[in-house]
Enzyme design. Structure first.
Site, PDB file in Angstrom:
ATOM      1  CG  ASP A   1     -27.629  32.961 -23.811  1.00  0.00           C
ATOM      2  OD1 ASP A   1     -27.959  32.070 -23.012  1.00  0.00           O
ATOM      3  OD2 ASP A   1     -27.298  32.742 -24.989  1.00  0.00           O
TER       4      ASP A   1
ATOM      5  CE1 TYR B   1     -22.542  26.639 -24.393  1.00  0.00           C
ATOM      6  CE2 TYR B   1     -21.411  28.316 -23.103  1.00  0.00           C
ATOM      7  CZ  TYR B   1     -22.208  27.964 -24.173  1.00  0.00           C
ATOM      8  OH  TYR B   1     -22.660  28.933 -25.028  1.00  0.00           O
TER       9      TYR B   1
END
Length: 469
Positions: free
Chosen positions: A151, A406
């Site tokens: 990330d 997401y």
């Protein structure tokens, strides 16, 4: 009257008429010039922003004795005052959601130079919508794409394109960021960009293309923000930021920003126990956010932000059909509005919901345990009645055999109401698809509709066997 007197009289009258005509022509000229400049007097807005206004052609035909004057004002671009958005219109009444956009980034990456991304979102200025994502500093068909499952790296940047345009090599890199949020206040874009070391990250606030403010990590544990649009009302933008444990108590603050400058910071208050990755929308005169509890709850936290007095309240979505993943099955899941449900609360995924009177519209993965499939529906009483479970208007966006990720909300102002739209991240690559070394995504976007609609499924659609490794 003798001849000499006649001559003098006629001469005097002629001279008088000529003088009057001359003065009238001067008056006509002065009037025309004055009207010309008054027609185009405009207030200069702050920060020198101009928008083209409709040119007005004025034709004046003035006849005076034997003179004809034709005056035409040329077309001009007139500065027009650009106003802050206030989002005061009511929310649109909808029956469900209709397809709006799909960028097919992964399929296109099989034969073109497309960025490796994750954490996408959509936001609109008053005239156009844009898609954003956090790039990995590489295209997919590039050895640098190996191990892009991570990330937070210093190479990640916020990318911005018109909605529907994949992130090609010519894409603008707005800022350095491994966490971000963006919104338009009616005059310019605000970008909140977080980057740096996990224990000492920096959030930069970029407004109208200029760095205006910054803030450092306050808990030295991965300062992070929404990964979807922030919201601006009358020039004040709000963004929710968290610093601290991802699986325990963290320190969440709501920042109030005006033209890029932090003007106030409020701590989270209310009953929410853990708040991350909020999906926010204008609920005039305030802002409402639906977030991720990564610690205790699979029911989603609600954060209500008062833009006028900077006060904050928080709770949980009342619907017993909960929105996070992982979660219990619908028969055994619960939510009672005020507190986390302590059902598979550890871990989670960014998501969204929004209130519709006493009801709630929401989206979630179809799978109870993994980021697979995606569905939307309305829960009757889901905003006001504890543990309500009456579901209507269900739609499948991505079938359960395909991956999702997401999701988040964005708002679009129409002529008479504010529409709610959402996007779904369609993740491909690692960890699940181990034939390749990269992790990236495409997106699909839907918007609320008051009309009828059909059925379908809109997965990423790339054949992993045809993709670069």
């Amino acid at each position: 009257m003798n001849p000499n007197q006649k001559i003098i009289t006629i001469g005097s009258v002629s001279l008088t008429i000529a003088t009057i005509c001359f003065l009238m022509q001067i008056a006509i000229l002065v009037t025309t010039v004055t009207l010309h400049f008054k027609q185009y007097e405009c207030d200069s807005p702050a920060n020198n922003q101009v928008m083209p206004c409709e040119p007005i052609i004025i034709e004046r035909n003035i006849t005076e004795i034997v003179y004809l004057t034709n005056t035409t004002i040329e077309k001009e671009i007139c500065p027009k005052l650009v106003e802050y958005r206030n989002w005061s219109k009511p929310q649109c009444k909808i029956t469900g959601f209709a397809p709006f956009s799909k960028d097919n980034s992964i399929r296109l990456s099989a034969g073109g130079d497309i960025w490796v991304t994750r954490e996408p979102y959509v936001s609109c200025d008053p005239g156009k919508c844009y898609q954003f994502a956090l790039g990995q500093g590489t295209t997919l068909d590039n050895k640098h794409s190996n191990d892009t499952i991570h990330d937070r790296t210093p190479h990640r940047t916020l990318l911005m394109n018109e909605l529907g345009v994949p992130f090609h090599l010519g894409t603008r890199q707005v800022c350095i960021a491994w966490s971000s949020s963006s919104c338009h206040d009616g005059k310019a874009w605000l970008h909140v960009c977080v980057t740096g070391y996990d224990k000492n990250a920096t959030a930069s606030f970029i407004y109208d293309g200029r760095l205006v403010d910054s803030i450092g990590s306050w808990s030295q544990n991965i300062l992070r923000t929404q990964e979807s649009e922030c919201v601006c009302i009358n020039g004040t933008c709000t963004v929710v930021m968290t610093d601290g444990s991802a699986s325990g108590r963290a320190d969440t603050k709501i920042l109030f920003i005006e033209e890029g400058k932090i003007v106030h910071i409020s701590p989270l208050s209310g009953s929410a126990q853990h708040v991350e990755e909020c999906s926010c929308y204008p609920r005039y005169p305030g802002v409402r956010c639906i977030c991720r509890d990564n610690w205790k709850g699979s029911n989603r936290p609600v954060v209500d932000i008062n833009v006028k007095d900077y006060s904050i309240d928080s709770s949980y979505v009342c619907s017993g059909l909960v929105g996070d993943t992982p979660r219990n099955n619908d028969r055994s899941s619960n939510s009672y509005c005020r507190n986390p449900n302590n059902e598979k609360g550890n871990h989670g995924v960014k998501g969204w919901a929004f209130d519709d009177g006493n009801d709630v519209w929401m989206g979630r993965t179809i799978s109870e345990d993994s980021r697979s499939g995606y569905e939307t529906f309305k829960v009757i009483g889901g905003w006001s009645t504890p543990n309500s479970k009456l579901q209507i208007n269900r739609q499948v966006i991505v079938d359960s055999d395909n991956r999702s990720g997401y999701s988040g909300i964005f708002s679009v102002e129409g002529k008479s109401c504010i529409n709610r739209c959402f996007y779904v991240e369609l993740i491909r690559g690692r960890e699940q698809e181990t034939r390749v070394w990269w992790t990236s995504n495409s997106i699909v976007v839907f918007c609320g509709t008051s009309g009828t609609y059909g059925t379908g499924s809109w997965p990423d659609g790339a054949d992993i066997n045809l993709m670069p490794i």
